[in-house]
Design a protein around this motif. Structure first.
Motif, PDB file in Angstrom:
ATOM      1  N   PRO A   1       4.744  -9.268  -3.755  1.00 31.28           N
ATOM      2  CA  PRO A   1       5.280  -8.084  -3.076  1.00 31.28           C
ATOM      3  C   PRO A   1       4.292  -7.511  -2.052  1.00 31.28           C
ATOM      4  O   PRO A   1       3.073  -7.697  -2.155  1.00 31.28           O
ATOM      5  N   MET A   2       4.838  -6.792  -1.081  1.00 40.39           N
ATOM      6  CA  MET A   2       4.014  -6.161  -0.043  1.00 40.39           C
ATOM      7  C   MET A   2       3.497  -4.791  -0.504  1.00 40.39           C
ATOM      8  O   MET A   2       2.526  -4.287   0.028  1.00 40.39           O
ATOM      9  N   HIS A   3       4.224  -4.192  -1.444  1.00 40.25           N
ATOM     10  CA  HIS A   3       3.903  -2.813  -1.835  1.00 40.25           C
ATOM     11  C   HIS A   3       3.714  -2.696  -3.345  1.00 40.25           C
ATOM     12  O   HIS A   3       4.192  -3.533  -4.113  1.00 40.25           O
ATOM     13  N   CYS A   4       3.054  -1.635  -3.717  1.00 42.27           N
ATOM     14  CA  CYS A   4       2.824  -1.355  -5.128  1.00 42.27           C
ATOM     15  C   CYS A   4       2.878   0.147  -5.324  1.00 42.27           C
ATOM     16  O   CYS A   4       2.867   0.914  -4.348  1.00 42.27           O
ATOM     17  N   ILE A   5       2.968   0.547  -6.587  1.00 40.95           N
ATOM     18  CA  ILE A   5       2.757   1.965  -6.924  1.00 40.95           C
ATOM     19  C   ILE A   5       1.568   1.997  -7.870  1.00 40.95           C
ATOM     20  O   ILE A   5       1.515   1.223  -8.833  1.00 40.95           O
ATOM     21  N   THR A   6       0.590   2.804  -7.549  1.00 36.17           N
ATOM     22  CA  THR A   6      -0.649   2.798  -8.331  1.00 36.17           C
ATOM     23  C   THR A   6      -1.128   4.213  -8.629  1.00 36.17           C
ATOM     24  O   THR A   6      -0.977   5.116  -7.791  1.00 36.17           O
ATOM     25  N   GLN A   7      -1.686   4.371  -9.822  1.00 33.44           N
ATOM     26  CA  GLN A   7      -2.439   5.608 -10.076  1.00 33.44           C
ATOM     27  C   GLN A   7      -3.457   5.756  -8.954  1.00 33.44           C
ATOM     28  O   GLN A   7      -4.024   4.773  -8.474  1.00 33.44           O
ATOM     29  N   GLY A   8      -3.708   6.999  -8.556  1.00 32.00           N
ATOM     30  CA  GLY A   8      -4.721   7.233  -7.537  1.00 32.00           C
ATOM     31  C   GLY A   8      -6.123   7.233  -8.137  1.00 32.00           C
ATOM     32  O   GLY A   8      -6.299   7.192  -9.359  1.00 32.00           O
TER      33      GLY A   8
ATOM     34  N   SER B   1      -6.874  10.796  -4.507  1.00 40.41           N
ATOM     35  CA  SER B   1      -5.474  10.362  -4.497  1.00 40.41           C
ATOM     36  C   SER B   1      -4.849  10.382  -5.883  1.00 40.41           C
ATOM     37  O   SER B   1      -5.526  10.196  -6.899  1.00 40.41           O
ATOM     38  N   LEU B   2      -3.526  10.592  -5.879  1.00 37.96           N
ATOM     39  CA  LEU B   2      -2.728  10.563  -7.108  1.00 37.96           C
ATOM     40  C   LEU B   2      -1.767   9.375  -7.044  1.00 37.96           C
ATOM     41  O   LEU B   2      -1.771   8.628  -6.063  1.00 37.96           O
ATOM     42  N   THR B   3      -0.948   9.204  -8.076  1.00 38.64           N
ATOM     43  CA  THR B   3      -0.045   8.045  -8.139  1.00 38.64           C
ATOM     44  C   THR B   3       0.913   8.050  -6.952  1.00 38.64           C
ATOM     45  O   THR B   3       1.587   9.049  -6.694  1.00 38.64           O
ATOM     46  N   ARG B   4       0.949   6.923  -6.240  1.00 37.11           N
ATOM     47  CA  ARG B   4       1.756   6.837  -5.018  1.00 37.11           C
ATOM     48  C   ARG B   4       1.970   5.384  -4.628  1.00 37.11           C
ATOM     49  O   ARG B   4       1.300   4.498  -5.155  1.00 37.11           O
ATOM     50  N   VAL B   5       2.843   5.200  -3.632  1.00 37.88           N
ATOM     51  CA  VAL B   5       3.114   3.852  -3.125  1.00 37.88           C
ATOM     52  C   VAL B   5       2.032   3.468  -2.126  1.00 37.88           C
ATOM     53  O   VAL B   5       1.606   4.288  -1.305  1.00 37.88           O
ATOM     54  N   LYS B   6       1.564   2.231  -2.217  1.00 33.83           N
ATOM     55  CA  LYS B   6       0.556   1.717  -1.279  1.00 33.83           C
ATOM     56  C   LYS B   6       0.996   0.348  -0.775  1.00 33.83           C
ATOM     57  O   LYS B   6       1.785  -0.339  -1.416  1.00 33.83           O
ATOM     58  N   THR B   7       0.436  -0.039   0.352  1.00 35.89           N
ATOM     59  CA  THR B   7       0.627  -1.395   0.869  1.00 35.89           C
ATOM     60  C   THR B   7      -0.534  -2.243   0.374  1.00 35.89           C
ATOM     61  O   THR B   7      -1.688  -1.811   0.441  1.00 35.89           O
ATOM     62  N   LEU B   8      -0.234  -3.435  -0.122  1.00 33.43           N
ATOM     63  CA  LEU B   8      -1.305  -4.322  -0.603  1.00 33.43           C
ATOM     64  C   LEU B   8      -2.009  -4.975   0.582  1.00 33.43           C
ATOM     65  O   LEU B   8      -1.367  -5.328   1.575  1.00 33.43           O
ATOM     66  N   THR B   9      -3.306  -5.159   0.480  1.00 35.24           N
ATOM     67  CA  THR B   9      -4.040  -5.851   1.545  1.00 35.24           C
ATOM     68  C   THR B   9      -3.818  -7.361   1.407  1.00 35.24           C
ATOM     69  O   THR B   9      -3.474  -7.867   0.333  1.00 35.24           O
ATOM     70  N   GLU B  10      -4.057  -8.072   2.489  1.00 32.90           N
ATOM     71  CA  GLU B  10      -3.875  -9.530   2.447  1.00 32.90           C
ATOM     72  C   GLU B  10      -4.813 -10.206   1.433  1.00 32.90           C
ATOM     73  O   GLU B  10      -4.380 -11.098   0.703  1.00 32.90           O
ATOM     74  N   PRO B  11      -6.115  -9.843   1.347  1.00 32.43           N
ATOM     75  CA  PRO B  11      -6.948 -10.500   0.321  1.00 32.43           C
ATOM     76  C   PRO B  11      -6.421 -10.292  -1.100  1.00 32.43           C
ATOM     77  O   PRO B  11      -6.462 -11.213  -1.929  1.00 32.43           O
ATOM     78  N   THR B  12      -5.896  -9.113  -1.381  1.00 32.96           N
ATOM     79  CA  THR B  12      -5.375  -8.850  -2.730  1.00 32.96           C
ATOM     80  C   THR B  12      -4.093  -9.636  -2.963  1.00 32.96           C
ATOM     81  O   THR B  12      -3.886 -10.221  -4.034  1.00 32.96           O
ATOM     82  N   ARG B  13      -3.221  -9.714  -1.933  1.00 35.68           N
ATOM     83  CA  ARG B  13      -2.004 -10.525  -2.083  1.00 35.68           C
ATOM     84  C   ARG B  13      -2.386 -11.989  -2.303  1.00 35.68           C
ATOM     85  O   ARG B  13      -1.795 -12.677  -3.132  1.00 35.68           O
TER      86      ARG B  13
END
Ligand code: GLP
Length: 242
Positions: free
Chosen positions: A177-184, A151-163
């Motif tokens: 937040p529910m979403h993030c943008i992360t390096q892949g 994977s490359l940098t993109r928008v992801k949904t955060l999991t409940e344990p991480t939130r």
């Protein structure tokens, strides 16, 4: 196979990693650092700031790329990773602010922010040394279990344990937040040297899976086994399941 270094505590890890970074900057004054947020690297940033000051290291040309950012926090929110990187890294180390990038989490721009970030990393010549933490779920950056190893940098949904883990930084758990943008994971693997830090028993399972488990998208940290130069710096508690 990653090299594993077991240290007494976070300050010892910080001194070790700060030394490697100072040597890198002396060799390459415009070195590109890969920066992680979270509590894990804070002792390293403190140690690095102290070394830079004590040794008079010129860091004005040092460049940086953060791993990730929340999507949708207002500009200047104290818990946006842009704010955290400014507060914990850019200011204490005396880096040049314009040379340190964080993914753009503005919802209006997030569709092209991933491609823009990848292009900027490539144009920089690539990350020389990437600092990584690891989440309890085994995530690196915000690449939760199931993320493609390519994977490359993109928008992801955060999991409940991480939130839930990150709720401590916000007034209310609902504010995370529910979403993030992360390096892949593919982006992270392109860095020339990976340095994964982990401390405490809560990280022991994730560390064992990353270092000794099968390489699998269900344990994003295990991707470090695919890298030719990965160093894992951990305390006894984080190493307890190796
Ligand atoms: C956060 C960050 C990661 C970090 C991890 C562990 O959510 N996105 O980059 O490595 O979770 O956090 P901590 O270091 O606070 O345990």
């Amino acid at each position: 196979m990653a090299e594993v270094v077991i240290v007494s505590d976070q300050d010892a890890a910080g001194a070790l990693v700060a030394d490697a970074i100072v040597q890198l900057i002396r060799r390459t004054p415009d070195a590109v650092l890969g920066l992680a947020t979270g509590s894990t690297p804070l002792a390293t940033y403190r140690a690095l700031a102290a070394r830079i000051e004590a040794d008079g290291v010129d860091v004005r040309g040092v460049r940086g790329f953060a791993l990730d950012e929340y999507v949708g926090l207002p500009a200047g929110h104290p818990e946006s990773y842009r704010s955290v990187i400014t507060r914990e890294v850019v200011e204490p180390l005396g880096l040049t602010p314009e040379l340190v990038r964080v993914p753009n989490g503005d919802p209006a721009e997030v569709q092209h922010a991933g491609a823009d970030y990848e292009a900027a990393i490539t144009a920089s010549g690539g990350v020389d040394l990437q600092i990584l933490g690891i989440g309890r779920t085994g995530h690196i950056g915000f690449n939760e279990p199931g993320s493609s190893l390519a994977s490359l940098t993109r928008v992801k949904t955060l999991t409940e344990p991480t939130r839930a883990d990150n709720a401590r930084f916000f007034d209310s758990p609902d504010d995370v937040p529910m979403h993030c943008i992360t390096q892949g994971i593919g982006t992270i693997l392109r860095a020339k040297h990976l340095v994964l830090l982990a401390f405490g028993e809560a990280k022991a399972d994730a560390v064992a899976a990353a270092v000794e488990g099968p390489v699998s998208a269900s344990q994003p940290g295990s991707a470090i086994q695919l890298h030719p130069h990965a160093t894992v710096v951990i305390d006894e508690a984080a190493a307890s399941k190796l």
